[in-house]
Design an enzyme around this catalytic site. Structure first.
Site, PDB file in Angstrom:
ATOM      1  N   TYR A   1       0.825  -1.214   0.000  1.00 37.57           N
ATOM      2  CA  TYR A   1       0.000   0.000   0.000  1.00 37.57           C
ATOM      3  C   TYR A   1       0.857   1.260   0.000  1.00 37.57           C
ATOM      4  O   TYR A   1       0.372   2.350  -0.291  1.00 37.57           O
ATOM      5  CB  TYR A   1      -0.943   0.029   1.205  1.00 37.57           C
ATOM      6  CG  TYR A   1      -2.029  -1.045   1.197  1.00 37.57           C
ATOM      7  CD1 TYR A   1      -2.189  -1.886   0.110  1.00 37.57           C
ATOM      8  CD2 TYR A   1      -2.887  -1.199   2.269  1.00 37.57           C
ATOM      9  CE1 TYR A   1      -3.156  -2.869   0.099  1.00 37.57           C
ATOM     10  CE2 TYR A   1      -3.874  -2.178   2.269  1.00 37.57           C
ATOM     11  CZ  TYR A   1      -3.998  -3.013   1.178  1.00 37.57           C
ATOM     12  OH  TYR A   1      -4.970  -3.983   1.166  1.00 37.57           O
TER      13      TYR A   1
ATOM     14  N   ASP B   1      -3.124 -18.153   2.055  1.00 34.72           N
ATOM     15  CA  ASP B   1      -4.288 -18.861   1.508  1.00 34.72           C
ATOM     16  C   ASP B   1      -4.780 -19.919   2.505  1.00 34.72           C
ATOM     17  O   ASP B   1      -5.975 -20.073   2.743  1.00 34.72           O
ATOM     18  CB  ASP B   1      -3.997 -19.470   0.123  1.00 34.72           C
ATOM     19  CG  ASP B   1      -2.586 -20.018  -0.001  1.00 34.72           C
ATOM     20  OD1 ASP B   1      -1.793 -19.891   0.961  1.00 34.72           O
ATOM     21  OD2 ASP B   1      -2.262 -20.587  -1.053  1.00 34.72           O
TER      22      ASP B   1
ATOM     23  N   ASP C   1      -5.336  -6.578   6.106  1.00 41.44           N
ATOM     24  CA  ASP C   1      -6.543  -5.873   5.688  1.00 41.44           C
ATOM     25  C   ASP C   1      -7.642  -6.895   5.373  1.00 41.44           C
ATOM     26  O   ASP C   1      -8.782  -6.793   5.832  1.00 41.44           O
ATOM     27  CB  ASP C   1      -6.179  -5.056   4.420  1.00 41.44           C
ATOM     28  CG  ASP C   1      -7.273  -4.087   4.027  1.00 41.44           C
ATOM     29  OD1 ASP C   1      -8.267  -3.973   4.763  1.00 41.44           O
ATOM     30  OD2 ASP C   1      -7.131  -3.436   2.965  1.00 41.44           O
TER      31      ASP C   1
ATOM     32  N   ASP D   1     -10.955  -8.385   8.077  1.00 41.03           N
ATOM     33  CA  ASP D   1     -12.374  -8.292   7.698  1.00 41.03           C
ATOM     34  C   ASP D   1     -13.037  -9.667   7.758  1.00 41.03           C
ATOM     35  O   ASP D   1     -14.182  -9.799   8.183  1.00 41.03           O
ATOM     36  CB  ASP D   1     -12.527  -7.703   6.294  1.00 41.03           C
ATOM     37  CG  ASP D   1     -12.718  -6.192   6.347  1.00 41.03           C
ATOM     38  OD1 ASP D   1     -12.345  -5.587   7.382  1.00 41.03           O
ATOM     39  OD2 ASP D   1     -13.242  -5.617   5.375  1.00 41.03           O
TER      40      ASP D   1
ATOM     41  N   LYS E   1       3.372 -15.280   2.440  1.00 36.40           N
ATOM     42  CA  LYS E   1       3.240 -16.060   1.196  1.00 36.40           C
ATOM     43  C   LYS E   1       4.671 -16.383   0.738  1.00 36.40           C
ATOM     44  O   LYS E   1       5.090 -16.052  -0.373  1.00 36.40           O
ATOM     45  CB  LYS E   1       2.460 -15.218   0.164  1.00 36.40           C
ATOM     46  CG  LYS E   1       2.067 -15.946  -1.094  1.00 36.40           C
ATOM     47  CD  LYS E   1       1.010 -17.020  -0.900  1.00 36.40           C
ATOM     48  CE  LYS E   1       0.759 -17.755  -2.195  1.00 36.40           C
ATOM     49  NZ  LYS E   1      -0.060 -18.969  -2.018  1.00 36.40           N
TER      50      LYS E   1
END
Ligand code: NAD
Length: 358
Positions: free
Chosen positions: A142, A223, A247, A251, A191
């Site tokens: 980001y 994942d 992020d 959620d 990852k």
């Protein structure tokens, strides 16, 4: 003890819920002999209406001069037509950046009394849920280099994921410190089977773990982690991850709880300074109608007492008061779910929880 708190009520239900949280803090002050001094400042739509900018310098200055910040929520349809960097929500990024808040802490908790609100089956959720997600907030993709270029397959755009050892170390330390106060388990999410930046992440988190021999560290690929959160969320205690993975996963975790009006959060910097806010937004549909659930904000204040002021007993007193509120069958509209419960408005909820502080 004496503490200075900057209050940024913001827009919509922000003022409704921060008012109740302040009530609870004042009661804590009385019972436990502390003084909380509040200074209210504007940000978001409220600041646009008054000062023509979403984050006035005075707001930043007052926040910087405080021991902690309590934020309601910002935004609403009134300001939706403004360009991105002038919208109320830009105040949040501005505050995080100017206050150096690099760690976002989001507990995903399900109180036992509300376990049926979770979309997961009772045998999966068990008697409740208590996970904390520690998300890196000011680095990674980001904030990385970005650009556009021409390729053989046409126009392309790119964003770079880049993490330094220093950035990873400081967020990992926050996660391990948090785990020491909880069930002593850290799950680091990356990852690293694909990304070089993730391999550095994994190596650095493993090094930090050496300073915390009591804490069990497990690594998950992102994942797999997203599947495990649904399959068996109770296997997690503290989850530590990058800006983008955090992020998304936070959620996902918040939905497992089934009640956004109950979830607090904190954004921390070095030392004890932090900004505390509910996970939910400004809910313009119910603003000023005495319908908002103030518990997420009240629990944010509980986090403030524990994580910024080291007032562990006082923090627990707030959690216990919320638990008693639920135990006695009180519910705000958003968590009532058609059950025959005693429905309370925003103010009554704040009053009851305040009266249960002991
Ligand atoms: P929202 O969280 O404000 O509302 C989603 C739904 O949940 C609405 O139906 C709302 O009534 C309900 N809800 C939310 N909080 C509640 C509470 N405490 N008690 C009872 N019900 C509650 O999300 P949204 O509708 O997507 O966004 C509304 C505005 O808030 C937008 O302008 C958005 O940009 C802004 N927003 C701000 C923040 C923040 O300030 N941190 C976060 C998210 C969204």
């Amino acid at each position: 003890m004496q503490f200075k708190i900057a209050v940024v009520p913001g827009d919509g239900i922000g003022p409704d819920v921060t008012r109740e949280a302040i009530k609870v803090m004042n009661r804590i002050g009385k019972v436990y002999g502390h003084t909380f001094e509040f200074q209210t400042v504007l940000a978001g739509g409220a600041a646009i209406d008054t000062y023509d900018e979403c984050l006035p310098q005075n707001t930043i200055d007052v926040c910087k001069a405080s021991d902690a910040v309590l934020l309601g929520a910002v935004g609403g349809p009134k300001w939706d037509a403004l360009p991105g960097n002038q919208r109320p929500e830009a105040a949040l990024l501005g505050l995080r950046k100017s206050l150096g808040l690099y760690a976002n802490i989001r507990p995903a908790m399900v109180f036992e009394q509300l376990a049926s609100a979770s979309p997961l089956k009772p045998e999966i959720i068990g008697s409740g849920l208590d996970i904390v997600i520690v998300r890196e907030l000011t680095g990674g993709i980001y904030f990385g280099e970005r650009g556009e270029k021409e390729t053989e397959l046409g126009h392309a755009a790119y964003d770079v994921e880049c993490y330094s050892v220093g950035e990873i170390r400081r967020i990992a330390k926050i996660a391990f410190e948090m785990a020491m106060k909880r069930k002593k388990k850290v799950a680091s999410i990356d990852k690293s089977n694909v990304l070089l930046s993730s391999r550095l992440w994994r190596k650095t988190v493993t090094e930090v773990a050496e300073d915390y021999p009591e804490v069990e560290l497990k690594h998950f690929y992102v994942d797999n982690a997203s599947m495990q959160l649904i399959r068996d969320p109770n296997q997690f205690d503290v989850i530590c991850t990058t800006n983008m993975f955090g992020d998304i996963l936070s959620d996902e975790a918040s939905q497992i709880t089934g009640s956004i009006g109950m979830l607090p959060s904190a954004s921390l910097s070095d030392g004890s300074f932090g900004m505390y806010e509910p996970v939910h937004g400004s809910a313009p549909d119910i603003a000023g109608k005495n319908l908002a659930n103030p518990i997420a904000t009240i629990l944010s204040v509980s986090m403030m007492l524990r994580d910024s002021f080291n007032l562990v007993k006082e923090s627990k007193a707030i959690e216990n008061a919320v638990s008693r509120f639920l135990e006695e069958g009180y519910r705000t509209g958003d968590i009532a779910r058609g059950e025959a419960k005693k429905i309370t408005g925003t103010v009554e909820t704040g009053d009851l929880i305040t009266s249960f502080i002991e």
